[in-house]
Design a protein around this motif. Structure first.
Motif, PDB file in Angstrom:
ATOM      1  N   GLY A   1     -12.320  -7.400   4.389  1.00 50.45           N
ATOM      2  CA  GLY A   1     -13.134  -6.356   3.756  1.00 50.45           C
ATOM      3  C   GLY A   1     -12.805  -4.970   4.291  1.00 50.45           C
ATOM      4  O   GLY A   1     -12.797  -3.996   3.527  1.00 50.45           O
ATOM      5  N   ARG A   2     -12.517  -4.848   5.586  1.00 49.72           N
ATOM      6  CA  ARG A   2     -12.143  -3.549   6.148  1.00 49.72           C
ATOM      7  C   ARG A   2     -10.785  -3.097   5.618  1.00 49.72           C
ATOM      8  O   ARG A   2     -10.555  -1.900   5.418  1.00 49.72           O
ATOM      9  N   MET A   3      -9.893  -4.039   5.387  1.00 51.06           N
ATOM     10  CA  MET A   3      -8.609  -3.687   4.769  1.00 51.06           C
ATOM     11  C   MET A   3      -8.835  -3.181   3.347  1.00 51.06           C
ATOM     12  O   MET A   3      -8.188  -2.227   2.902  1.00 51.06           O
ATOM     13  N   SER A   4      -9.763  -3.804   2.640  1.00 51.77           N
ATOM     14  CA  SER A   4     -10.090  -3.348   1.291  1.00 51.77           C
ATOM     15  C   SER A   4     -10.715  -1.957   1.320  1.00 51.77           C
ATOM     16  O   SER A   4     -10.456  -1.126   0.435  1.00 51.77           O
ATOM     17  N   ALA A   5     -11.527  -1.676   2.338  1.00 53.46           N
ATOM     18  CA  ALA A   5     -12.130  -0.348   2.466  1.00 53.46           C
ATOM     19  C   ALA A   5     -11.052   0.713   2.701  1.00 53.46           C
ATOM     20  O   ALA A   5     -11.138   1.829   2.172  1.00 53.46           O
TER      21      ALA A   5
ATOM     22  N   LEU B   1      -7.954   0.530   1.600  1.00 57.88           N
ATOM     23  CA  LEU B   1      -7.312   0.698   0.300  1.00 57.88           C
ATOM     24  C   LEU B   1      -8.131   1.638  -0.583  1.00 57.88           C
ATOM     25  O   LEU B   1      -7.578   2.573  -1.197  1.00 57.88           O
ATOM     26  N   ALA B   2      -9.444   1.425  -0.645  1.00 56.76           N
ATOM     27  CA  ALA B   2     -10.297   2.276  -1.489  1.00 56.76           C
ATOM     28  C   ALA B   2     -10.303   3.717  -0.993  1.00 56.76           C
ATOM     29  O   ALA B   2     -10.296   4.662  -1.794  1.00 56.76           O
ATOM     30  N   ALA B   3     -10.324   3.915   0.334  1.00 58.24           N
ATOM     31  CA  ALA B   3     -10.333   5.270   0.877  1.00 58.24           C
ATOM     32  C   ALA B   3      -9.038   6.007   0.547  1.00 58.24           C
ATOM     33  O   ALA B   3      -9.053   7.193   0.185  1.00 58.24           O
ATOM     34  N   CYS B   4      -7.910   5.317   0.658  1.00 60.96           N
ATOM     35  CA  CYS B   4      -6.619   5.942   0.324  1.00 60.96           C
ATOM     36  C   CYS B   4      -6.531   6.255  -1.165  1.00 60.96           C
ATOM     37  O   CYS B   4      -6.003   7.304  -1.559  1.00 60.96           O
ATOM     38  N   GLU B   5      -7.041   5.363  -2.007  1.00 64.84           N
ATOM     39  CA  GLU B   5      -7.049   5.630  -3.441  1.00 64.84           C
ATOM     40  C   GLU B   5      -7.921   6.831  -3.769  1.00 64.84           C
ATOM     41  O   GLU B   5      -7.589   7.620  -4.660  1.00 64.84           O
ATOM     42  N   ARG B   6      -9.034   6.973  -3.070  1.00 66.20           N
ATOM     43  CA  ARG B   6      -9.917   8.115  -3.312  1.00 66.20           C
ATOM     44  C   ARG B   6      -9.203   9.425  -2.986  1.00 66.20           C
ATOM     45  O   ARG B   6      -9.299  10.401  -3.741  1.00 66.20           O
ATOM     46  N   ILE B   7      -8.466   9.453  -1.883  1.00 67.79           N
ATOM     47  CA  ILE B   7      -7.735  10.665  -1.515  1.00 67.79           C
ATOM     48  C   ILE B   7      -6.634  10.949  -2.533  1.00 67.79           C
ATOM     49  O   ILE B   7      -6.439  12.092  -2.960  1.00 67.79           O
TER      50      ILE B   7
ATOM     51  N   LEU C   1       0.829  -1.199   0.000  1.00 70.99           N
ATOM     52  CA  LEU C   1       0.000   0.000   0.000  1.00 70.99           C
ATOM     53  C   LEU C   1       0.869   1.256   0.000  1.00 70.99           C
ATOM     54  O   LEU C   1       0.521   2.253  -0.645  1.00 70.99           O
ATOM     55  N   VAL C   2       1.997   1.206   0.696  1.00 74.01           N
ATOM     56  CA  VAL C   2       2.931   2.341   0.648  1.00 74.01           C
ATOM     57  C   VAL C   2       3.391   2.577  -0.786  1.00 74.01           C
ATOM     58  O   VAL C   2       3.378   3.709  -1.287  1.00 74.01           O
ATOM     59  N   GLY C   3       3.799   1.513  -1.463  1.00 73.27           N
ATOM     60  CA  GLY C   3       4.242   1.647  -2.843  1.00 73.27           C
ATOM     61  C   GLY C   3       3.136   2.059  -3.795  1.00 73.27           C
ATOM     62  O   GLY C   3       3.390   2.700  -4.816  1.00 73.27           O
ATOM     63  N   HIS C   4       1.903   1.706  -3.455  1.00 71.44           N
ATOM     64  CA  HIS C   4       0.752   2.062  -4.291  1.00 71.44           C
ATOM     65  C   HIS C   4       0.419   3.545  -4.174  1.00 71.44           C
ATOM     66  O   HIS C   4      -0.084   4.150  -5.132  1.00 71.44           O
ATOM     67  N   LEU C   5       0.707   4.133  -3.013  1.00 67.69           N
ATOM     68  CA  LEU C   5       0.323   5.514  -2.752  1.00 67.69           C
ATOM     69  C   LEU C   5       1.466   6.502  -2.914  1.00 67.69           C
ATOM     70  O   LEU C   5       1.240   7.671  -3.218  1.00 67.69           O
ATOM     71  N   ARG C   6       2.690   6.056  -2.681  1.00 76.10           N
ATOM     72  CA  ARG C   6       3.838   6.958  -2.651  1.00 76.10           C
ATOM     73  C   ARG C   6       4.765   6.649  -3.809  1.00 76.10           C
ATOM     74  O   ARG C   6       5.054   5.481  -4.081  1.00 76.10           O
ATOM     75  N   PRO C   7       5.274   7.675  -4.496  1.00 77.53           N
ATOM     76  CA  PRO C   7       6.211   7.408  -5.600  1.00 77.53           C
ATOM     77  C   PRO C   7       7.486   6.747  -5.104  1.00 77.53           C
ATOM     78  O   PRO C   7       7.946   7.004  -3.990  1.00 77.53           O
ATOM     79  N   GLY C   8       8.036   5.880  -5.937  1.00 74.59           N
ATOM     80  CA  GLY C   8       9.257   5.174  -5.576  1.00 74.59           C
ATOM     81  C   GLY C   8       9.037   3.674  -5.641  1.00 74.59           C
ATOM     82  O   GLY C   8       7.918   3.170  -5.773  1.00 74.59           O
TER      83      GLY C   8
END
Length: 307
Positions: free
Chosen positions: A193-197, A199-205, A128-135
């Motif tokens: 499912g809460r972990m997936s939620a 992930l979706a919330a971070c992607e939305r931001i 998730l860090v790599g998905h949200l942060r460049p690098g």
């Protein structure tokens, strides 16, 4: 993220790390130089460089302050929501470690299933860090990932979601084999499912910035205001004008720059969230839950910055 004690009054004026002065210093210096030139030109030839009424600048400054405050509040809401999402992920990961204790006293294959699930959860945090942060952050995730999942992880366009699907597949297999009951499966699947939620919330931001037109309007207005301000005070303040306008520029440009940092909470600027440290915290917690004793220390700030 800046982590430090509140400085004393004397140190408050000399702190550079964590402030935005390094980013806005060129603009503030330009406003100072422009103000000095306007004052000199006005005194040399008032006909060419006149002084204008300062009243409109006061009204515009108040309006600009209000709008900058609104934008910074919106950006802080994004920052705080992202922090709450990662706090929820820490809670959910610990919950997963507790819920999978139903597999501890079972057969050796089911103990291995618990270890596999928690290792995937550790890899999910780093992914998730790599998905949200460049690098390139894949190495930390791959280090805990079961070997059979590595090819799919590297080929996936959304690595965290891939890992959650694999966790769901493992839980379905445990349910089918009778290792867990339907009720236990429902609890564990709800945790995933809460972990997936999260992930979706971070992607939305990450994928929904503050509207560009709003940001552009404030940028333009702040620059125009600071560049025109010397003309309103050159006559009234004289050579004090450069210092006053530089202070105003520091305030407006600083608020603008701070809003830019908070708008992207997953970045690598000093005031962004320490999501790498939070992922390391999850790893330490889950490794301890697995019974490992050779654990690294909890993340600590370096030069007052926690990343």
């Amino acid at each position: 993220m800046i982590v430090r004690d509140r400085p004393s009054l004397l140190k408050l004026f000399f702190i550079l790390r964590g402030s935005v002065i390094q980013r806005i210093f060129p603009q503030v210096l330009f406003v100072f130089g422009l103000s000095a030139f306007v004052v000199w030109a006005h005194r040399a030839d008032p006909g060419i460089v006149p002084s204008v009424n300062s009243g409109p600048f006061a009204l515009l400054g108040i309006a600009l302050s209000v709008f900058l405050g609104f934008r910074n509040n919106a950006c802080y809401d994004r920052w705080w929501e992202a922090r709450k999402d990662w706090g929820q992920l820490i809670f959910t990961s610990r919950d997963l470690a507790r819920q999978t204790l139903v597999l501890v006293d079972a057969k050796a294959s089911e103990n291995a299933a618990r270890q596999r699930l928690l290792n995937i959860a550790i890899a999910f945090a780093h992914a998730l860090v790599g998905h949200l942060r460049p690098g390139n952050h894949a190495a930390r995730a791959l280090a805990r990932l079961p070997d059979d999942l590595a090819p799919g992880y590297e080929a996936s366009r959304n690595a965290p979601d891939y890992l959650l699907r694999e966790m769901g597949r493992d839980l379905a297999g445990l349910r089918a084999s009778g290792a867990i009951s339907d009720f236990q499966w429902a609890q564990l699947d709800g945790t995933v499912g809460r972990m997936s939620a999260t992930l979706a919330a971070c992607e939305r931001i990450r994928n929904t910035p503050v509207p560009f037109g709003y940001t552009l309007l404030l940028h333009r207005t702040a620059y125009l205001f600071c560049f025109l301000l010397p003309f309103g005070f050159a006559d009234a303040l004289g050579w004090a004008t450069p210092f006053v306008t530089a202070l105003v520029a520091y305030t407006f440009f600083g608020l603008d720059a701070l809003g830019d940092e908070l708008e992207e909470p997953f970045g690598v600027l000093p005031n962004d969230l320490p999501i790498m440290a939070l992922a390391e915290t999850i790893e330490i917690n889950l490794r301890e839950a697995l019974g490992e004793t050779d654990l690294p220390p909890l993340p600590q700030p370096k030069d007052y910055i926690l990343m």
